[in-house]
Design an enzyme around this catalytic site. Structure first.
Site, mmCIF file in Angstrom:
data_model
loop_
_atom_site.group_PDB
_atom_site.id
_atom_site.type_symbol
_atom_site.label_atom_id
_atom_site.label_comp_id
_atom_site.label_asym_id
_atom_site.label_seq_id
_atom_site.Cartn_x
_atom_site.Cartn_y
_atom_site.Cartn_z
ATOM 1 N NE ARG A 89 -2.418 -1.337 3.514
ATOM 2 C CZ ARG A 89 -1.843 -0.657 4.482
ATOM 3 N NH1 ARG A 89 -1.836 0.663 4.458
ATOM 4 N NH2 ARG A 89 -1.295 -1.277 5.498
ATOM 5 C CE1 TYR A 245 1.525 -7.038 -3.589
ATOM 6 C CE2 TYR A 245 0.494 -5.859 -1.800
ATOM 7 C CZ TYR A 245 1.179 -6.951 -2.262
ATOM 8 O OH TYR A 245 1.501 -7.963 -1.412
ATOM 9 C CE LYS A 254 -6.490 -4.004 4.556
ATOM 10 N NZ LYS A 254 -6.086 -4.365 5.887
ATOM 11 C CG HIS A 274 -7.219 -3.143 10.103
ATOM 12 N ND1 HIS A 274 -5.911 -2.731 10.228
ATOM 13 C CD2 HIS A 274 -7.208 -4.122 9.180
ATOM 14 C CE1 HIS A 274 -5.144 -3.441 9.414
ATOM 15 N NE2 HIS A 274 -5.897 -4.295 8.778
ATOM 16 C CB SER A 296 -1.050 -4.122 7.822
ATOM 17 O OG SER A 296 -2.232 -3.441 7.498
ATOM 18 C CB CYS A 298 0.586 -7.125 13.937
ATOM 19 S SG CYS A 298 1.604 -5.658 13.828
ATOM 20 C CG ASP A 321 -7.558 -7.329 6.901
ATOM 21 O OD1 ASP A 321 -6.725 -7.014 7.762
ATOM 22 O OD2 ASP A 321 -7.685 -6.710 5.828
ATOM 23 N NE ARG A 413 -0.033 -8.692 2.375
ATOM 24 C CZ ARG A 413 -0.612 -8.205 3.472
ATOM 25 N NH1 ARG A 413 -1.689 -8.745 3.965
ATOM 26 N NH2 ARG A 413 -0.085 -7.180 4.103
HETATM 27 O O1 SAT Z 1 -2.650 -4.731 1.055
HETATM 28 S S1 SAT Z 1 -3.654 -4.774 2.114
HETATM 29 O O2 SAT Z 1 -4.013 -3.419 2.533
HETATM 30 O O3 SAT Z 1 -4.848 -5.432 1.633
HETATM 31 C C1 SAT Z 1 -3.069 -5.639 3.444
HETATM 32 C C2 SAT Z 1 -2.911 -4.878 4.693
HETATM 33 O O4 SAT Z 1 -2.160 -3.907 4.724
HETATM 34 O O5 SAT Z 1 -3.537 -5.234 5.724
HETATM 35 MN MN MN Z 2 -5.201 -5.576 7.145
#
Ligand code: SAT
Ligand code: MN
Length: 631
Positions: A89, A245, A254, A274, A296, A298, A321, A413
């Site tokens: 991100r 991405y 998000k 979140h 994110s 963690c 998530d 991922r």
């Molecule tokens: O790339 S994402 O935003 O979907 C993953 C994350 O940062 O939690």
């Molecule tokens: Mn996340």
């Protein structure tokens, strides 16, 4: 030069029938598609039905373009290697766009820099779009993806339509959300109430093309120099340019479920957060659900799929998530997972750390930026041992030798269907959601922060969420191991002013007379000792923390020990049997550390939120100072 809009029906890889889309789509959607076609000038428009056949056709196309390669070791799995400049991100290029700045972001004191989101005016957003989108899809197909966040039959769900020029995004959205004809039908049946605000979220996405010069990575076109992600909460719109991405391109996640979602949630009186959702059953057979917010990368996915080590315990997964939750008519907090898949961090996932994920991801999965093995499989740091004789190609496609640079990108991922998870909860798609009895906040805190503590009450719990911090991870563009403020694990995902967000959380307690607010906890699996070693084994052993939390929910006597920062377990009430851990060290609340911490958090909140900092939070800050000084 207006391209014709076609609805293509595909069979195999051959489009066989073309129909004019104009007469078929609901008016609002038709307008959205037509306006976007005029702007982006795609050569084709394709409306996704979400079918298996359509997916096969798109996979075929992605293979042809070398965007993905097959992974013959597994069933229906593929690997995408992104442009090395498009791997996470981009928080610095992510904006909330509103008429008034103060609606969108916190207004910091004096000349302090805002840390909780970026604002852009609607006019500047329009220019940014005009500069980037005009003709950006020439020679490409525009895919129209009708999608639902949440089960189609749930009153809590919301619909969206994403337009994108990336087939990778279509295939990923199909895993992460519910897409296709069923959504279109529901959309058709809805009435927009004539209020001008879209009754579905409009999401326009293009991977873009560089202004000067050709696309650098033909298999992963993008425009990293001009990437921008815009949200217009007043119009329920998302516009994303330049990146293919994850969080930048799968706009249901998000952008919709958190940023636009939190803003809708505020208007409608609920919470978009979140957080993972899990169900935990104790040895007596009593089942409860909890949600947990960690930044994110963690370990939300690991916790959501935990294999408890304590006998008689069972964990089941509802989501890893994002949560949408609200108090029902009886005052019970209820939650749905708006997503349909997991977009989890691969590195560190193994048979020992997350066996459930390992049992989930080796079919129907799109991996991105992991390494590839010579026997047609995948590999990443912290996975199980390589089989002898197997060689590895790194995430950029180069031969890899153990010990050299990372084989997989740290933010690589897996994108995998949730229904494949062997411990997916029986009620994970329940339209009315699951009842929530505890809210956990947490982060990576190497020093000072106990394994678990409980907030004194709801208002204190909101302060605990606001005071969250964590070590930076690879999920965004931040460098190093700096400890960053990350209130509610939402720092990159707030859809509106954080001061108003705090007020909204505080208001939940009195949302209706019968509201039963859940208990709030803070957890930290990452405390280190003087030698820099983790003090807590984590993973499946975290069920011991859940065990204590369940005892607290049941108001079991003798479980609570007061400290200035909250309630920690008594030695008798925390089940550490069979573990060699330093109980006192894990639960100590060093007063010097916490005095500094409380000052720093107060400074952060006053500086960042300034005039919008709710009185209740100011009181919490003062109460904490006096508890610390009395200690
Ligand atoms: O790339 S994402 O935003 O979907 C993953 C994350 O940062 O939690
Ligand atoms: Mn996340």
């Amino acid at each position: 030069c207006r391209p014709k809009v076609h609805l293509q029906w595909a069979s195999g890889s051959q489009p066989v029938r073309k129909l004019s889309v104009v007469s078929l789509l609901p008016q609002k959607l038709k307008d959205f598609v037509e306006d976007s076609v005029r702007l982006c000038r795609p050569s084709n428009v394709y409306v996704c039905d979400g079918s298996e056949a359509e997916n096969s056709m798109l996979i075929e196309l992605l293979l042809e373009n070398r965007t993905i390669v097959p992974l013959p070791k597994y069933q229906n799995c593929f690997l995408a290697r992104s442009c090395p400049r498009d791997v996470a991100r981009v928080e610095s290029r992510t904006f909330i766009c509103t008429t008034n700045r103060r609606d969108a972001v916190n207004v910091p004191r004096g000349s302090a820099k805002g840390m909780l989101g970026n604002w852009m005016s609607l006019e500047d957003a329009d220019s940014a779009v005009a500069e980037r989108f005009l003709g950006c899809m020439v020679g490409r197909t525009m895919y129209v993806i009708p999608f639902s966040m949440g089960p189609l039959d749930s009153p809590y769900s919301k619909l969206g339509v994403q337009l994108t020029d990336s087939a990778y995004v279509v295939c990923s959205m199909r895993i992460m959300t519910r897409i296709g004809t069923k959504v279109l039908e529901k959309l058709d049946s809805l009435d927009d109430g004539g209020n001008g605000v879209g009754y579905f979220v409009k999401a326009l996405h293009s991977v873009g093309r560089p202004a000067d010069g050709p696309v650098q990575h033909p298999h992963w076109p993008c425009d990293p120099d001009r990437t921008i992600i815009l949200h217009k909460p007043e119009m329920n719109e998302i516009i994303s340019y330049g990146s293919g991405y994850g969080g930048n391109s799968l706009l249901g996640k998000k952008c919709f479920a958190l940023r636009i979602g939190s803003s809708i949630a505020r208007r409608e009186g609920w919470l978009a957060e979140h957080m993972l959702i899990l169900g935990v059953t104790n040895p007596k057979g009593r089942k409860r659900y909890v949600v947990a917010a960690f930044p994110s990368a963690c370990g939300k996915t690991n916790m959501a799929m935990m294999q408890p080590t304590l006998p008689g315990y069972k964990v089941e997964c509802v989501g890893d998530d994002i949560v949408w939750m609200r108090f029902d008519r009886n005052g019970q907090l209820r939650a749905i997972n708006p997503e349909f898949g997991f977009f989890g961090v691969a590195p560190g996932t193994s048979r020992s750390t997350n066996p459930v994920a390992m049992d989930t991801v080796f079919k129907n999965t799109i991996f991105t930026n992991v390494a590839q093995t010579s026997d047609g499989g995948v590999y990443w740091e912290g996975m199980d041992k390589l089989e002898p004789g197997v060689t590895v190609t790194d995430w950029q496609g180069n031969p890899w030798t153990p010990g050299s640079t990372p084989a997989a990108h740290p933010n690589s991922r897996f994108c995998t269907p949730a229904e494949q998870c062997p411990i997916i909860d029986a009620d994970w798609q329940s339209p009315e959601g699951v009842p929530i009895d505890a809210i956990l906040f947490g982060g990576r805190r190497p020093a000072g922060v106990p394994l678990v503590y409980e907030a004194f009450d709801w208002k204190h719990g909101v302060y605990v969420g606001a005071s969250m911090k964590s070590e930076a991870t690879a999920a965004a563009e931040h460098k190093g191991k700096e400890i960053m403020h990350d209130p509610f694990a939402m720092r990159p995902f707030f859809g509106y002013n954080f001061g108003h967000y705090l007020q909204h959380w505080l208001s939940m307690e009195t949302a209706s007379p019968n509201v039963k607010v859940p208990k709030v906890f803070h957890v930290n699996w990452f405390r280190k000792d003087d030698q820099g070693k983790f003090m807590w084994p984590g993973y499946g052993e975290n069920c011991r923390v859940l065990d204590w939390i369940l005892r607290r929910i049941d108001n079991e006597p003798g479980t609570a020990q007061q400290t200035p920062i909250g309630i920690v377990p008594t030695r008798e009430s925390f089940d550490a049997r069979g573990l060699d851990v330093d109980f006192d060290g894990l639960f100590s609340v060093p007063i010097d550390f916490w005095t500094e911490e409380a000052k720093e958090v107060a400074h952060f909140l006053y500086e960042q939120v300034d005039e919008d900092l709710p009185k209740d939070i100011q009181d919490q800050i003062n109460n904490l100072f006096s508890r610390l000084s009395l200690y």
